[in-house]
Design an enzyme around this catalytic site. Sequence first.
Site, PDB file in Angstrom:
ATOM      1  CE  LYS A   1       0.362  -3.846  -9.569  1.00 18.01           C
ATOM      2  NZ  LYS A   1      -0.557  -4.055  -8.408  1.00 18.01           N
TER       3      LYS A   1
ATOM      4  CE1 TYR B   1      -3.330  -8.092 -10.550  1.00 19.96           C
ATOM      5  CE2 TYR B   1      -3.597  -6.430 -12.254  1.00 19.96           C
ATOM      6  CZ  TYR B   1      -2.888  -6.960 -11.188  1.00 19.96           C
ATOM      7  OH  TYR B   1      -1.739  -6.344 -10.765  1.00 19.96           O
TER       8      TYR B   1
ATOM      9  CG  PHE C   1      -9.822  -5.092  -5.063  1.00 21.40           C
ATOM     10  CD1 PHE C   1      -8.986  -5.566  -6.068  1.00 21.40           C
ATOM     11  CD2 PHE C   1      -9.881  -5.796  -3.874  1.00 21.40           C
ATOM     12  CE1 PHE C   1      -8.228  -6.710  -5.899  1.00 21.40           C
ATOM     13  CE2 PHE C   1      -9.128  -6.960  -3.691  1.00 21.40           C
ATOM     14  CZ  PHE C   1      -8.299  -7.406  -4.713  1.00 21.40           C
TER      15      PHE C   1
ATOM     16  NE  ARG D   1       4.273 -11.362  -3.411  1.00 20.30           N
ATOM     17  CZ  ARG D   1       2.995 -11.010  -3.689  1.00 20.30           C
ATOM     18  NH1 ARG D   1       2.558 -11.042  -4.948  1.00 20.30           N
ATOM     19  NH2 ARG D   1       2.183 -10.615  -2.750  1.00 20.30           N
TER      20      ARG D   1
ATOM     21  CB  THR E   1      -0.835  -6.127  -0.945  1.00 22.18           C
ATOM     22  OG1 THR E   1      -0.462  -7.478  -1.219  1.00 22.18           O
ATOM     23  CG2 THR E   1      -1.813  -5.636  -1.995  1.00 22.18           C
TER      24      THR E   1
ATOM     25  NE  ARG F   1       3.217  -3.994  -4.191  1.00 17.62           N
ATOM     26  CZ  ARG F   1       2.686  -5.213  -4.236  1.00 17.62           C
ATOM     27  NH1 ARG F   1       2.804  -6.029  -3.206  1.00 17.62           N
ATOM     28  NH2 ARG F   1       2.038  -5.607  -5.308  1.00 17.62           N
TER      29      ARG F   1
ATOM     30  CG  ASN G   1       0.177  -2.338  -5.198  1.00 19.53           C
ATOM     31  OD1 ASN G   1       0.176  -2.338  -6.427  1.00 19.53           O
ATOM     32  ND2 ASN G   1      -0.191  -3.390  -4.489  1.00 19.53           N
TER      33      ASN G   1
ATOM     34  CG  HIS H   1       2.132  -8.324 -10.695  1.00 16.51           C
ATOM     35  ND1 HIS H   1       1.055  -8.848 -10.015  1.00 16.51           N
ATOM     36  CD2 HIS H   1       2.737  -9.375 -11.323  1.00 16.51           C
ATOM     37  CE1 HIS H   1       1.000 -10.162 -10.244  1.00 16.51           C
ATOM     38  NE2 HIS H   1       2.009 -10.505 -11.030  1.00 16.51           N
TER      39      HIS H   1
ATOM     40  CD  GLU I   1       1.348 -13.539 -12.638  1.00 15.42           C
ATOM     41  OE1 GLU I   1       0.399 -13.649 -11.846  1.00 15.42           O
ATOM     42  OE2 GLU I   1       2.421 -12.978 -12.327  1.00 15.42           O
TER      43      GLU I   1
HETATM   44  P1  IDP Z   1      -0.285  -8.574  -4.606  1.00 23.68           P
HETATM   45  O1  IDP Z   1      -0.149  -7.640  -5.801  1.00 23.68           O
HETATM   46  O2  IDP Z   1       0.533  -8.099  -3.432  1.00 23.68           O
HETATM   47  O3  IDP Z   1      -0.029 -10.010  -4.965  1.00 23.68           O
HETATM   48  P2  IDP Z   1      -3.127  -9.236  -4.608  1.00 23.68           P
HETATM   49  O4  IDP Z   1      -3.917  -9.606  -3.394  1.00 23.68           O
HETATM   50  O5  IDP Z   1      -2.769 -10.316  -5.582  1.00 23.68           O
HETATM   51  O6  IDP Z   1      -1.810  -8.457  -4.102  1.00 23.68           O
HETATM   52  O7  IDP Z   1      -3.956  -8.103  -5.348  1.00 23.68           O
HETATM   53  C1  IDP Z   1      -3.656  -7.732  -6.673  1.00 23.68           C
HETATM   54  C2  IDP Z   1      -3.676  -6.236  -6.764  1.00 23.68           C
HETATM   55  O8  IDP Z   1      -5.014  -5.767  -6.528  1.00 23.68           O
HETATM   56  C3  IDP Z   1      -2.833  -5.491  -5.735  1.00 23.68           C
HETATM   57  O9  IDP Z   1      -1.462  -5.417  -6.075  1.00 23.68           O
HETATM   58  C4  IDP Z   1      -3.496  -4.134  -5.711  1.00 23.68           C
HETATM   59  O10 IDP Z   1      -3.131  -3.341  -6.863  1.00 23.68           O
HETATM   60  C5  IDP Z   1      -4.965  -4.524  -5.845  1.00 23.68           C
HETATM   61  N1  IDP Z   1      -5.604  -4.702  -4.527  1.00 23.68           N
HETATM   62  C6  IDP Z   1      -5.418  -5.725  -3.650  1.00 23.68           C
HETATM   63  N2  IDP Z   1      -6.170  -5.570  -2.551  1.00 23.68           N
HETATM   64  C7  IDP Z   1      -6.846  -4.409  -2.723  1.00 23.68           C
HETATM   65  C8  IDP Z   1      -7.803  -3.690  -1.921  1.00 23.68           C
HETATM   66  O11 IDP Z   1      -8.175  -4.097  -0.814  1.00 23.68           O
HETATM   67  N3  IDP Z   1      -8.279  -2.513  -2.460  1.00 23.68           N
HETATM   68  C9  IDP Z   1      -7.893  -2.041  -3.678  1.00 23.68           C
HETATM   69  N4  IDP Z   1      -7.007  -2.696  -4.463  1.00 23.68           N
HETATM   70  C10 IDP Z   1      -6.490  -3.853  -3.987  1.00 23.68           C
HETATM   71 MG    MG Z   2      -1.063 -11.217  -6.297  1.00 23.05          MG
END
Ligand code: IDP
Ligand code: MG
Length: 139
Positions: free
Chosen positions: A10, A50, A58, A86, A92, A103, A113, A116, A127
């Site tokens: 990212k 997304y 968010f 993963r 996350t 991460r 973070n 992805h 994807e």
């Molecule tokens: P993942 O990337 O671990 O699969 P997802 O829930 O799919 O997590 O969320 C996608 C992305 O959205 C995350 O990687 C992160 O960049 C962002 N994100 C997820 N939850 C939050 C939050 O609570 N606050 C701000 N950004 C978030």
């Molecule tokens: Mg995800």
Amino acid sequence: MNNKTLGIIKPDAVGNGFTGKIIDKIISAGFKIKAARLMHLSREQAEGFYEVHKERPFYQDLVNFMTSGPCMPMALEKDNAVAEFRQLIGATNPAEAANGTIRKDFAESVQNNAVHGSDSDENAEKEIAFFFSSNEIHD
Ligand code: IDP
Ligand code: MG
């Protein structure tokens, strides 16, 4: 069981100079890079990628972040690729990510973070196709 997943380094991690270190961890964990490209996502691309999160509070911040600088999508191959990747990237929220995960080592925050990883074989296929045409994915 599928053997491919979509990873993205990212914009935070690219901007912080961690691209090489993250690629090294990915290869050391046994993944083969089948496609990769450094690209600056348009707003439309980030929103599309997304879209599943568009009702989340968010979402707009996430789109702003993902368009803030170049990122590096890559198609990765390994047995059980989705689950293995993963596990390599960690939770996350980097505060909850296990030691040794990408991460834990490189993320700034729950949003910024570092990486992805696809969450299912079905999404991995979608994807990968979002970023790469079949002739860009190497054998
Ligand atoms: P993942 O990337 O671990 O699969 P997802 O829930 O799919 O997590 O969320 C996608 C992305 O959205 C995350 O990687 C992160 O960049 C962002 N994100 C997820 N939850 C939050 C939050 O609570 N606050 C701000 N950004 C978030
Ligand atoms: Mg995800």
